[in-house]
Design an enzyme around this catalytic site. Structure first.
Site, PDB file in Angstrom:
ATOM      1  N   SER A   1       0.830  -1.200   0.000  1.00  0.00           N
ATOM      2  CA  SER A   1       0.000   0.000   0.000  1.00  0.00           C
ATOM      3  C   SER A   1       0.869   1.256   0.000  1.00  0.00           C
ATOM      4  O   SER A   1       1.665   1.467  -0.909  1.00  0.00           O
ATOM      5  CB  SER A   1      -0.952  -0.051   1.205  1.00  0.00           C
TER       6      SER A   1
ATOM      7  N   ASP B   1     -10.046  -3.279  -5.582  1.00  0.00           N
ATOM      8  CA  ASP B   1      -9.445  -2.652  -4.412  1.00  0.00           C
ATOM      9  C   ASP B   1     -10.199  -1.357  -4.093  1.00  0.00           C
ATOM     10  O   ASP B   1     -10.149  -0.398  -4.870  1.00  0.00           O
ATOM     11  CB  ASP B   1      -7.971  -2.353  -4.705  1.00  0.00           C
TER      12      ASP B   1
ATOM     13  N   HIS C   1      -8.130  -4.747  -0.823  1.00  0.00           N
ATOM     14  CA  HIS C   1      -6.905  -4.012  -0.491  1.00  0.00           C
ATOM     15  C   HIS C   1      -6.099  -4.783   0.552  1.00  0.00           C
ATOM     16  O   HIS C   1      -6.520  -4.923   1.707  1.00  0.00           O
ATOM     17  CB  HIS C   1      -7.255  -2.615   0.042  1.00  0.00           C
TER      18      HIS C   1
END
Length: 451
Positions: A247, A395, A423
């Site tokens: 991320s 996501d 995610h």
């Protein structure tokens, strides 16, 4: 028309649990990798197709049928109890940098499972002995650590890297650290067979670390990774180094790779769920109903708590003025005032946080210009390290519409696009992550076979 309406929104009714991997390959093909056992070379995408079947083009994977959308996958990962899974032991090091800042490095200590008599079935261990060691090593004034984590003694620090294993450095997400389930899953998978030494580099102020300078991390913040890798290369010149970014940590890694180019000591890198275009992702998180309602406020409040617990270092009294205006080269963090902290506690999005704190600290007039400048997609052309990219089209944080056309211009990047996963989730029936397994298999084969 709002900006976000120009792009497809996350569809909550796009569902399924049988996922598929698709490769996005550079327009000039993939870079050639040399193999150890012979003089042959194989293109990056063909290497994955042949030696990493879990990630080959067209490969299928099964996720939990109960978590049949990316939204459900992501919500469950952040809400469920994973305390009994991925029982990694960490030894913490305080790492000092050239700007007088510090971060913490949590080293995976598999040997401690024997030392503290860890039972794989009951998940119990000698908490009394561990507690005594934790108390004896804990620095005065530092926050209490997460379970199974304690500071390393001086003799233990000297022993790190005694075995000349390749090292994998993991960078966590915006609201996380080494304690996150997905990070523990990745750390456990990479260290399980004893092939790699594994360390998580906790961003300044995260994972119960302290901030010791008037600098809060941003997407531009690559100094810690750069200096940590340089230090490790100097300590052990002959061992290979790898990095995995998750991320926001993937954004930092992408920016670092682009900045370093040929100078990076990494042999390979992996990014998972990278918001390559921060501007695109920020607009979605601020305007898409599902993303804004379910995720954006939590991220904003985490960032606010990070500021709050570090106000002793970051903060300045109301009414104080900098001696000079903030610029990108010479930031002055005079926006960390009590009034702004009160305001921040009402924030409902990370965009609001970055508007008040991050962008002004870097000399940008607003958050959108910061996002536009700090996106790792801007530096993708100068990445010279073989980089595996994994992003999911469902996501809810990153969005389905990442700029593949830009990424595919660099033959050193192999983009593995999945249709499902959410995610940082990709959870199956046993709450194990398909993505962390895939990353571990890729790095294992790369280290085993590639020169």
């Amino acid at each position: 028309m709002s900006e976000v309406s120009k792009w497809p929104a996350i569809n909550p009714f796009h569902w399924g649990y049988n996922g598929t991997v698709s490769h996005v390959v550079g327009e000039n093909g993939s870079m050639k990798l040399g193999l150890k056992d012979n003089d042959d070379q194989v293109e990056f995408d063909e290497f994955v197709n042949k030696y990493v079947p879990i990630l080959k083009n067209g490969a299928h994977f099964n996720l939990s049928p109960y978590l049949f959308t990316g939204i459900l996958q992501t919500l469950y990962l952040n809400a469920a109890d994973f305390s009994k899974k991925f029982p990694v032991f960490y030894g913490r090091e305080i790492v000092k940098f050239s700007d007088n800042g510090v971060c913490t490095a949590d080293w995976v200590m598999n040997s401690w499972k024997k030392e503290y008599k860890f039972d794989q079935i009951t998940r119990k261990f000698d908490t009394k002995k561990f507690g005594n060691d934790e108390k004896a090593t804990h620095p005065e004034g530092w926050p209490r650590l997460q379970p199974r984590t304690r500071y390393l003694r001086d003799d233990e620090l000297k022993d790190l890297g005694e075995v000349d294993l390749p090292l994998v450095v993991i960078l966590h997400g915006l609201a996380g650290g080494s304690h996150e389930p997905i990070i523990r899953s990745l750390a456990e998978g990479l260290s399980r067979d004893g092939r790699f030494e594994v360390v998580i580099l906790n961003t300044r102020g995260c994972a119960r670390s302290k901030i010791t300078t008037k600098i809060l991390f941003t997407a531009y913040h690559t100094i810690d990774l750069r200096e940590f890798l340089q230090r490790e290369k100097q300590r052990h010149p002959n061992r290979k180094l790898y990095a995995v970014g998750c991320s926001f940590g993937a954004t930092m890694l992408g920016n670092y790779l682009g900045e370093e180019g040929d100078k990076s000591p990494l042999s390979a890198a992996v990014t998972l769920c990278n918001p390559w275009d921060l501007l695109l992702s920020a607009v979605r998180m601020n305007e898409d109903w599902w993303s804004k309602t379910l995720f954006s406020k939590n991220i904003a409040q985490f960032l606010t708590r990070t500021v709050q617990v570090n106000m002793g270092e970051l903060g300045v009294p109301n009414g104080s003025r900098p001696d000079h205006p903030p610029t990108v080269k010479n930031p002055s963090y005079y926006m960390f005032t009590p009034d702004n902290l009160v305001k921040a506690k009402r924030f409902k999005s990370s965009l609001e946080f970055d508007e008040v704190f991050t962008a002004p600290a870097l000399g940008f007039p607003n958050a959108m210009e910061y996002y536009n400048a700090a996106s790792s997609i801007n530096r993708v052309d100068t990445i010279r390290v073989p980089t595996l990219v994994i992003n999911s089209r469902d996501d809810p944080v990153v969005g389905p519409d990442q700029p593949y056309s830009i990424v595919e211009k660099n033959p050193r990047i192999l983009y593995c696009r999945t249709d499902l996963g959410g995610h940082l989730a990709y959870l199956d029936n046993d709450n194990n992550s398909w993505a962390t397994k895939a990353i571990a298999e890729f790095l294992t084969k790369f280290d085993e076979l590639v020169v």
